[in-house]
Scaffold this motif. Sequence first.
Motif, short mmCIF file in Angstrom:
data_model
loop_
_atom_site.label_atom_id
_atom_site.label_comp_id
_atom_site.label_asym_id
_atom_site.label_seq_id
_atom_site.Cartn_x
_atom_site.Cartn_y
_atom_site.Cartn_z
N GLY A 282 32.40 48.60 48.55
CA GLY A 282 33.68 48.54 49.27
C GLY A 282 33.80 49.28 50.59
O GLY A 282 34.92 49.57 51.03
N GLY A 283 32.71 49.64 51.23
CA GLY A 283 32.80 50.37 52.50
C GLY A 283 32.25 51.78 52.41
O GLY A 283 32.12 52.48 53.42
N TYR A 284 31.91 52.18 51.20
CA TYR A 284 31.49 53.59 51.01
C TYR A 284 30.13 53.87 51.66
O TYR A 284 29.91 54.94 52.23
CB TYR A 284 31.44 53.92 49.52
N SER A 286 28.92 52.37 54.29
CA SER A 286 29.19 52.45 55.72
C SER A 286 29.81 53.80 56.07
O SER A 286 29.48 54.42 57.09
CB SER A 286 30.12 51.31 56.13
N HIS A 287 30.70 54.27 55.22
CA HIS A 287 31.32 55.59 55.44
C HIS A 287 30.26 56.70 55.41
O HIS A 287 30.27 57.60 56.26
CB HIS A 287 32.40 55.83 54.39
N SER A 302 29.04 46.98 59.51
CA SER A 302 28.97 46.40 58.17
C SER A 302 30.06 45.38 57.96
O SER A 302 31.03 45.31 58.72
CB SER A 302 29.13 47.50 57.12
N VAL A 303 29.87 44.59 56.93
CA VAL A 303 30.94 43.71 56.46
C VAL A 303 31.22 44.07 55.00
O VAL A 303 30.29 44.15 54.20
CB VAL A 303 30.55 42.22 56.56
N THR A 304 32.49 44.40 54.71
CA THR A 304 32.87 44.55 53.32
C THR A 304 33.34 43.18 52.86
O THR A 304 34.46 42.76 53.20
CB THR A 304 34.00 45.58 53.16
#
Lengths: 415, 415
Positions: A282-284, A286-287, A302-304
């Motif tokens: 879910g984006g983690y 990328s975070h 990135s793409v979520t």
Amino acid sequence: MKAEIITIGDEILIGQIIDTNSAWIAEQFNQSGIEIYQITSVHDNHQHILEALKKAEEKVDLVIMTGGLGPTKDDITKYALCDYFNTKLVFHQPTFEHIKTRFTKLNIDVNKLNRDQALVPESCTVLFNKAGTAPGLWFEKKDTYFVSLPGVPFEMKYLVESEILPRMRATGKVNAIYHKTVLTQGLPESMLAMKLEEWEDSLPQNIKLAYLPSPMAVRLRLSATGNNENDLRVLVEAEIEKLQKIIPDYIYGYNSETMTEVIGQMLKNKGKTLAVAESCTGGYISHLITSVPGCSDFYKGSVTAYSNDIKEKIIGVKSSTLIKYGAVSEDVAKEMAIGAMQVLNADFALATTGIAGPGGGTSEKPVGTVWLAVASKNGVTAQKYVFGDNRERNISRSSQTALQMLRRVVLKELQ
Amino acid sequence: MKAEIITIGDEILIGQIIDTNSAWIAEQFNQSGIEIYQITSVHDNHQHILEALKKAEEKVDLVIMTGGLGPTKDDITKYALCDYFNTKLVFHQPTFEHIKTRFTKLNIDVNKLNRDQALVPESCTVLFNKAGTAPGLWFEKKDTYFVSLPGVPFEMKYLVESEILPRMRATGKVNAIYHKTVLTQGLPESMLAMKLEEWEDSLPQNIKLAYLPSPMAVRLRLSATGNNENDLRVLVEAEIEKLQKIIPDYIYGYNSETMTEVIGQMLKNKGKTLAVAESCTGGYISHLITSVPGCSDFYKGSVTAYSNDIKEKIIGVKSSTLIKYGAVSEDVAKEMAIGAMQVLNADFALATTGIAGPGGGTSEKPVGTVWLAVASKNGVTAQKYVFGDNRERNISRSSQTALQMLRRVVLKELQ
């Protein structure tokens, strides 16, 4: 030299704040060769403070107190100190002048509460607090030093750095110390310990080894104490060289490095780029990557792809693959990684698809099932994992494991 | 009822980790009517552990220890406990079966160290640790309860919630307590306190109010103590009803609700969807949204457009806009929000673009400058903020602020 930290204040004991002050002081002291014997947190309670001081005095050479020096009614540390050292509060003109100057700058009138901040125990040495209004209070009693500092982190830090550490070094009683932490991944703590048993048993007496496990990695901290920091460093580095020969594939970094820093550095060194396609994480991921300064040198983005139509439309996963194998599958993970590499125009790409939970599981694909894939110009690999039923941990473990997979591929292809 | 927390492990005393376990336990206990008398951190040292236990036993009804239960040589808590309670280690078959099952799932062989994790002090009650391999150990001695828990946070939390708190409640020695936390945003603490002064002064004697400020919100915790939890709930709810009339626009939720949960619930209720385009926040907003179970009902996904070509190629930001205004600008933020809404096919979209730092700042756009935008079918709004120079905090504050903007727009359009 041994020290005890005593934090004074209700807010820690009701869990309202996390005691970051003690961790910071412990780290500074430890790096300066002062061992922290104990950390004790007590309430703003006169009798309890006296008891804590007494117990500490029996054990250590330095007692460092934080908190309870503010202007309000619940701040009672100064009164307890007067009682403990059998002295009384007196007005300290230089502190008052300093308070007045600070308040004038802020266009605030000095009231009685602020004036009372200039009251200090008569027998102490006043440590000038450039960063705030409450000064540090320094006492000596037989062989023990006592110092009371404000609890506001940057005021406390200023006084530790500019007053306490220089004073402690000047005593000549401080041992040299050298730490280095080896970061490993891929072996659980118990298996690592088995592999290292012989090496561990042969460590010099003055080197202490600690295993620091976290969900996805085990850190090994070597701490050497002695007279000369340089000798200690040589000693520790020699042991780490041996370690590198025993577990060459499992060491990914040293000290405070993170997995994303290590990967980022490898990519930057070779001028390569990275992209990510995340579903269950879910984006983690990328975070984690963008938490490291300078990541824009290698990170494209990135793409979520949380919904299937995004997986198809933006990442280019084939509709037929989604229908045939389902979103949580080897084929979709691979197509996501390849798609991210192409769409985001990167040399390497990472993809995750899984069921983070708590809902969405089936008997065939229970909650915690995740497929991770890494794509590069040389191909794509995917791996299935089944973690637990806790959403937060599934996200975190999937992300960490995916980064580990990425690191191995990058290492292999760029070395 | 009074408790002491004893954390065991060198890593806290050398400042390598911050003791978040104690803060969490203190908060949980406090909310359950158990007062924390003291928090003590000691080394993995046999004698020191015994001394800490002895001192705690003199003062409190419950001693809760964390750490030092792992399989390696530096984990000595079990041996110290055997000494203190005059017992010996025995093999605990159910714990061993549990360890074997966990390892089999992970395809790892059980070695001697893992087997040793099934050794427990003979006189204790073994608390089953569903979340890990080291069980909790429960002792009773005269009027004092002792419990030893693993230091891994989620294992410790599992045991506190499922074992310790129910057992303490069952003693009948714990007061009834009822807490409710009101989540507010939009008013700084001092202004909120002014608005609430009259209400606060009129609170019943047995309700305590605490202001819990965080960078982006102020939580108001009401805690009522008495004999009957139901009476206390009625009392607290009545006060919250009054509060809702005083600050209707500033309350966004209650207790542990997060901003993303609140927003998600509003969207779900109306069958609306959300998408995100992130630059400086790097995936963190998407991570916050996907941390909430069930988010797939309203969340389409996100694009982390870290490089300009991704902003153009995937989100559809115009090349001319990027050239004319730069990536960190009102126009780019708005085009990102509109683009995300269209590309990801959502009803609402959020976008961030800024300079998280520490590098990349200019005199015109210093580090910490961020543009946030929210798009809906009714249009797009953007807002500029300048936060500080700390990367981590800039990412966090930008994300929180963006979610607040989104909440206001969603509230206005869907109410």
